[in-house]
Design a protein around this motif. Structure first.
Motif: not given
Lengths: 585, 130, 247
Positions: A123-131
């Motif tokens: 797991k290495r994907t930084w995210f801001a919800a799905d936006k």
């Protein structure tokens, strides 16, 4: 024609262009920066990216793993020195965005949260919800507002690069609201104009993704690299083509055919993993090329679901529950509800693969420099050879940042001690552009309709350069696109007005797309192997002996472009087998 | 030829007919005229009270005239409407966050309605209605 | 797939040839599930290439395609034909100068956006090498809603205050100021107050609430502005009425 003199001109104000502008302004506040875009920065297509951005940050992860995932995911067509640079810069860039205010999702302790993504071992994907792309774009845009040295030219349509004395020294552009031309003289130019997905009829790409930056550099003598590698995203809405992020599967969504079978298990990505417990780098978390290709095979076998929007498979997220869906995938829920009338909390949503991203682009090296001195490129319009033959989801948002910044640093290096340009020569070139546009506007003998040519181009690309390709189809594609380029010389421009003439811009965009489409078809025909997103039914195996190399396509005016090859940089990972069968076996 | 941006003016006195939501807004704002008028009435009452018992009795009598009753009824309707719009607005002006979640808006507005009801009962009790 | 003949009445204005705007009627065969933007695209491709408007993402996130549709500010990519009967009237966004047809000039909005300093002014600066600023999910939720603004300017087209008093900084820009004020990493509220807590700032807002009703991103600018009025009032009270409270 008014002349604007600046130090660095940036064409495109999406993620890469804005990152470059900020890097220039921060590094040397005395530099004059011209940020030119055919849209206001926040309209740039970076805003449509959903899932997130990959960077090694957690203690159980490592640079080596990100390296291996990227190189393997790219089917060993990535330049490994480039990947090495990228993975080390990635976390710094994502942290920089965090410092600039990007609303990354968080763990309970306040540290940045990461989610699983296709083809990634950790797991290495930084995210801001799905936006995520939306927030990255707006964070960059808003941050850029504090730098007075960045002069924005919003809604200026860039036309031609100015090249003199063997180096790129500026660009001509049209102010869209007045129709007036400007020549912008610069010591260095950074192209960050995005991809060209609109050459296909069914695409996640916005209307603005017409490859203008690619085509501009290509016409000016910079080769396009690896254009035949076009990524299909496995999960698009079947009617509008809107993207449903890979995070749908990262969070635990599953893909099933009409029999309810999780068919990915039949295509080297099995065995099945328990529903709701996604395992990294297998089944639904396989890479995009493999998952999209599996759809094609299901279609051939008659296992797809027939819907009013065509043949689909089903993306089932019901088991995630409403709370998780609202927290992690709110946009996906809204999109499916609004455009398809499906509530993903209650029903599986029909989806099919959709053209999403171009791995190819303007040939650049790890310093984001093109072979044309003074010309730099970053983002989707560039091919720095990070993504190889298949990009892993969540590497591209970081690519914008890493190579946007790198392009800025390289540009600064380039302009040190550079003599002033020859204004007379540049002006003469700019007048050629003026002549070209003037001819187009005054022409009365056009015979070819713009929308007709565009439709023929799109149909050709879909029919002949899709997920699976054949010699025969590609031959047809090459000759058809070549024919369309000739017919384009007689395109009708109906609207002759000066102010915001979108008919004119659509004609120019079509020209850009046709140039890019020709590079795609010619490259695909010449590559007689199957690798990553380029799959041939007549050459089903990867051929490292003959094709472990980058396709370089050189513009030859109206003639068929010239193709040659450049070796792939291999530093530590020799070509191997892509294994997505999971580590649970 | 070139730019000549067209300015489409907003009609300064009739814009609120353009959309029902603007009419709703104007009706909310207009209620304040009634509330203001009723405040004036109360001030007049105080003045009458200070002027002696006769003046006060005259004032009370005037209040019972049909026109006055209609006026007071209108003021009551206006005040109730104004109060309702105010209470409904509280959830926007004073969102309450507990942990990650926000308290549902209708709970905040509802609490205001409840407080209003309780206070009204108290006022009526003090006034000797019960 | 079901089709339907749709009639659109579109505002046309070409400064090269027109002194004023006029409506033009188009009839176009559309699929039932289409949005108004799809109808416009079909008109442009098949009927009238001289029709001008902006669009890009077709998924309500780029904010390009705002227009007045039957008098209501809408993203045309999110205005479903099924919601309309009869002739659909399409006009450029209200309260902005019209460059041509449905294309307006957003210069005023862009300038105001910049004025509110919509970027982190760090409470305490630290180098990247020291890692991220810690921010709990609760701290994130405090401002996240206000970070969702897509700058589509529908709220400006809906706001009668902005229409009547163009100096008003307006819903989206002020909301963005609130977004940064509420961010645990930010220390720039005082700087922003110079723009926000002014007559042109939050005090021009009379709480019509139209901004929140038309917002396609569920940002609720009306809420942000009312909250800012309260905090600005508290600032004033502390400064003027509490001994020693002057900041």
């Amino acid at each position: 024609m008014e002349t604007i003199t600046t130090d660095v001109a940036i064409i495109g104000a999406g993620g890469a262009g804005l990152r470059a502008a900020i890097a220039l302004a921060e590094t040397d506040p005395t530099l004059r920066i011209a940020l030119i875009s055919k849209v206001y920065p926040m309209r740039s297509h970076t805003c449509a990216a959903e899932g997130g951005a990959a960077g090694v940050i957690k203690p159980d992860d490592s640079f080596d793993m990100h390296f291996d995932d990227t190189v393997g995911g790219g089917d060993w067509l990535s330049d490994q020195d480039c990947v090495e640079y990228f993975i080390h810069e990635a976390p710094k860039e994502l942290l920089q965005l965090e410092h600039w205010g990007c609303p990354w999702n968080r763990e309970a302790d306040g540290s940045v949260a990461v989610r699983p993504f296709g083809g990634m071992k950790k797991k290495r994907t930084w995210f801001a919800a799905d936006k995520s792309g939306f927030h990255i774009l707006h964070t960059l845009f808003q941050t850029s507002l504090q730098f007075p040295s960045i002069t924005r030219y919003d809604e200026y349509y860039a036309l031609d690069l100015l090249v003199d004395d063997g180096r790129c020294q500026g660009v001509t552009a049209m102010e869209m609201r007045s129709g007036e031309l400007r020549q912008i003289h610069a010591k260095a130019v950074i192209v960050a104009g995005g991809g060209a997905g609109r050459m296909f009829p069914f695409s996640t790409n916005g209307a603005i993704k017409t490859g203008d930056g690619m085509a501009m550099a290509y016409r000016a003598g910079a080769p396009l690299k690896d254009m035949e590698f076009v990524q299909y995203h496995p999960t698009g809405l079947p009617n509008t083509g809107s993207l449903l992020t890979e995070a749908c599967r990262g969070e635990g969504g599953i893909l099933v055919n009409k029999h309810g079978r999780r068919y990915l298990a039949d295509y080297g990505m099995g065995p099945e993993t328990p529903v709701g417990q996604p395992q990294l780098k297998t089944m639904e978390l396989g890479p995009r090329d493999r998952v999209s290709q599996a759809y094609w095979h299901e279609l051939q076998k008659g296992n797809t679901v027939t819907t009013q929007w065509g043949e689909c498979v089903l993306l089932d997220m019901r088991h995630l529950g409403e709370k998780k869906i609202n927290e992690r995938l709110p946009l996906v829920r809204e999109l499916a509800e609004a455009y398809l009338g499906v509530d993903i909390v209650k029903d599986a949503v029909p989806i099919r693969p959709v053209v999403h991203y171009m791995m190819g682009g303007i040939s650049t090296n790890t310093a984001a420099a093109t072979p044309l001195p003074g010309l730099f490129a970053a983002g989707e319009c560039a091919c720095v050879s990070l993504n190889g033959a298949n990009r892993l989801g969540s590497n591209s948002l970081v690519e914008l940042l890493v190579f946007g910044r790198r392009a800025a640093l390289s540009a600064i290096e380039h302009i040190q001690g550079l003599p002033a340009g020859n204004a007379v020569a540049l002006n003469a070139q700019a007048e050629k552009t003026q002549q070209r546009i003037g001819d187009l506007l005054s022409r009365t003998d056009g015979t070819e309709s713009m929308s007709g040519l565009r439709k023929e181009m799109m149909d050709t690309m879909e029919k002949n350069v899709g997920i699976y390709r054949t010699e025969e189809g590609l031959q047809e594609g090459v000759s058809k696109i070549h024919e369309l380029r000739q017919r384009y010389q007689r395109v009708i421009l109906t609207d002759k007005s000066s102010v915001f003439n979108t008919d004119l811009f659509q004609v120019l965009e079509l020209g850009s797309m046709l140039d890019c489409a020709e590079a795609v078809t010619v490259g695909a025909l010449a590559r007689k192997e199957s690798r990553g997103a380029h799959q041939r039914l007549d050459y089903v195996e990867r051929d490292d002996k003959n094709f472990l190399c980058h396709t370089m396509v050189h513009h030859q005016g109206l003639d068929v472009p010239r193709v040659d090859y450049l070796d792939v940089v291999i530093t530590k990972s020799p070509p191997g087998v892509r294994d997505y069968s999971g580590d649970h076996k | 030829m070139s730019r000549n941006p067209l300015i489409r003016e907003v009609p300064p006195t009739s814009w609120y007919f353009r959309h029902p939501r603007y009419l709703r807004y104007m009706s909310r704002e207009i209620t304040s005229i009634f509330i203001g008028a009723y405040c004036v009435l109360l001030v007049v009452g105080l003045q009458r009270l200070s002027a002696g018992p006769a003046a006060w009795e005259g004032f009370l009598a005037a209040l019972k005239s049909p026109a006055s009753v209609v006026f007071q009824f209108l003021c009551l309707v206006a005040a109730v409407y104004h109060a309702a719009t105010w209470f409904n607005a509280t959830q926007k002006a004073m969102p309450i966050q507990i942990g990650e979640d926000f308290v549902p808006g209708n709970l905040i507005s509802g609490a205001h309605y409840a407080a209003w009801a309780v206070l009204s009962v108290v006022v009526l009790f003090v006034a000797g209605v019960f | 797939m079901k089709e339907r003949l749709v009639q659109l009445e579109v505002l046309r204005y070409n400064p090269d040839t027109d002194t004023e705007a006029h409506f033009q009627r188009y009839e176009v065969m559309c699929q039932e599930e289409w949005v108004v933007l799809d109808a416009l695209n079909k008109i442009k491709a098949d009927i009238d290439p001289t029709l001008n408007y902006r669009w890009s993402c077709h998924m309500a996130v780029c904010g390009s395609c705002g227009m007045m549709i039957n008098g209501e500010p809408k993203l045309s990519c999110h205005a479903f034909l099924r919601a309309y009967e009869g002739v659909i009237r399409v006009e450029p966004l209200a309260h902005f100068p019209v460059e041509r047809d449905l294309v307006t000039a957003p210069d005023d909005f862009m300038e105001k956006l910049k004025r509110v300093k919509p970027y982190i002014i760090p409470k305490e600066k630290k180098p990247i090498s020291e890692g991220e600023y810690k921010q709990t999910p609760a701290q994130l939720m405090k401002f996240r809603q206000y970070s969702m603004c897509i700058n589509c300017m529908l709220c400006y087209a809906a706001c009668p205050e902005y229409g009547l008093t163009p100096d008003f900084i307006g819903p989206a820009a002020l909301t963005l100021a609130h977004r940064y004020n509420q961010d645990s990493r930010d220390g720039g509220r005082k700087e922003r107050q110079e723009v926000v807590a002014t007559h042109e700032g939050v005090w021009e807002c009379t709480f019509v609430g139209a901004c929140s009703e038309v917002c396609p991103a569920h940002v609720d600018p009306a809420s942000a502005l009312q909250q800012m009025k309260i905090t600005s009032s508290i600032d004033w009270i502390v400064e003027h009425l509490i001994p020693g409270g002057k900041s």
